[in-house]
Enzyme design. Structure first.
Site: not given
Ligand SMILES: C[S@@+](CC[C@H](N)C(=O)[O-])C[C@H]1O[C@@H](n2cnc3c(N)ncnc32)[C@H](O)[C@@H]1O
Length: 416
Positions: A270, A294, A346, A373
């Site tokens: 993520y 991601e 994350d 979160c």
């Molecule tokens: C909480 S954010 C964290 C992003 C990064 N670690 C940061 O701190 O900037 C979660 C990220 O997961 C991505 N995301 C959501 N669902 C996902 C999935 N099933 N597989 C991969 N990425 C995903 C979202 O697009 C987002 O960029």
């Protein structure tokens, strides 16, 4: 239909009752009891007596809205945002500041309670939790670098009311950074077809700006320490102005250097635009190998650019729950590199979940650093990891969403 049951159902809705809140539930809503039944009541602090109106009746619980406070908690303060306060009728209270009536120190105590309580109930873990204050004004205002406003039926712009999809008028946005506050066009009218107006203030060049409806994205920069990240203006970035720095440092210090292998198949799941992969790289040097996974293609493209300092870094687009399935097919050599890996996770609010935890545990990484979160999803995943022998080690929590019930947690896991 059972007349008696339907009458008693209608009897509850709209009923005005005195409630005494005893606890804080996940989601920022206090818990009270009425004639033996659980009632969830917002805008209330455990220990308070309030006058409330029942708004919803389910089989096992009721929901209510607070009308006034009869006996206030010593932790009550005038709400930091008048538009979200009890001064307004419940339907017109702005959402997004559901802890604004609670003193900042007590907000953190309640968040710590919710994290500890979730870990205890869902993972059987007893932990003292402290929620750390982060840099910013003591009253928890001025931190939000991103605000989503909605266009109402009459073209008016505002946030949604609390627990509703009705747009409400607000004269100000005190939780937002000064730049976002100045730029937010709260008194302008928009065509309802626009839908949303986002106001963002990146830390890089250019200052605060608007994203009106579905306008095509443009590139912005965010600065963390000496590092610059590029991303789309409508892409994900941590919301608190200090969050990227706080989480970078938290992840760097959470990694056990003795278990870290720069040449292993390290993962940033993520990964967004590569913030936490860069945190790992900055701590352990230019030889670090790490793959960011991601789901958003544009974010992955930016991650590739943001991680260009590390030859061994790469970014792939994919849903983590699908991508981890492929780990089972990696060669024995690659699996050995996975077993030596440090994995950063994350996930969004729903957490990583069983599929991801099972697939990761099957390859047995040396350590995991989980940035969460949502305390309940984190506790659920903690229990799943424990089933595979991964124990929760260090645990820190940060008040990255002051005046709301939200909180960020960073936990480490490894096998004994
Ligand atoms: C909480 S954010 C964290 C992003 C990064 N670690 C940061 O701190 O900037 C979660 C990220 O997961 C991505 N995301 C959501 N669902 C996902 C999935 N099933 N597989 C991969 N990425 C995903 C979202 O697009 C987002 O960029």
């Amino acid at each position: 239909m059972n007349d008696k049951a339907s009458t008693s159902k209608q009897d509850q809705i709209g009923r005005e009752v005195e409630l005494e809140a005893t606890n804080m539930a996940h989601g920022g809503i206090a818990v009270a009891r009425l004639e033996g039944r659980v009632v969830f009541v917002p805008d209330t602090i455990p220990g308070e007596r309030v006058l409330a109106r029942i708004t919803e009746q389910k089989k096992s619980f009721l929901r209510a809205e607070t009308l006034s406070v009869i006996e206030a908690s010593e932790h009550r303060q005038p709400h930091v945002w008048e538009a979200a306060s009890l001064e307004r009728t419940p339907a017109k209270r702005a959402g997004g500041a559901d802890y604004g009536h609670i003193t900042p120190q007590h907000q953190r105590a309640l968040k710590a309670f919710v994290i500890a309580d979730s870990l205890k109930r869902m993972a059987g873990i007893e932990r003292e939790v402290e929620v750390e204050k982060v840099a910013g004004p003591d009253d928890g205002t001025g931190w939000r670098t991103r605000v989503r406003l909605h266009v109402g039926e009459r073209g008016n712009l505002g946030p949604m009311a609390s627990r509703s999809n009705k747009v409400v008028y607000v004269p100000d946005l005190p939780l937002a950074t000064p730049g976002v506050q100045e730029t937010a066009p709260l008194r302008e009218e928009f065509s309802p077809s626009v839908g949303t107006v986002d106001v963002i203030e990146p830390s890089g060049a250019g200052g605060a700006r608007l994203i009106i409806g579905e306008q095509s994205p443009s590139t912005i920069t965010e600065i963390v320490g000496d590092r610059e990240f590029v991303l789309d203006d409508n892409g994900f970035w941590q919301v608190h102005r200090s969050a990227a720095t706080v989480l970078t440092e938290a992840v760097q210090s959470a990694i056990d250097a003795e278990r870290f292998d720069a040449k292993a198949a390290n993962l940033d799941l993520y990964g967004g635009v590569g913030l936490l992969a860069a945190a790992v790289g900055d701590r352990f040097g230019s030889g670090v190998r790490i793959t960011s996974v991601e789901s958003d293609e544009r974010a992955t493209e930016h991650a590739s650019e943001n991680l260009a300092d590390w030859l061994g870094a790469s970014a792939v687009t994919g849903k983590v729950e699908h991508w981890v399935r492929s780990l089972a097919d990696w060669s024995p050599n690659e699996k050995a590199r996975l077993a030596a890996a440090t994995v950063i996770l994350d996930p969004p609010r729903a957490g990583a979940g069983k599929q991801v935890v099972d697939a990761l545990a099957a390859v047995g990484p040396a350590q995991l650093v989980y940035v969460a979160c949502d305390p309940v999803a984190f506790a659920r995943d903690t229990a799943l990891l424990a089933e595979h022998g991964y124990q929760l080690g260090s645990l820190r929590a940060f008040d990255l969403f002051p005046n709301t019930h939200h909180v960020e947690t960073v936990g480490t896991f490894r096998r004994a």
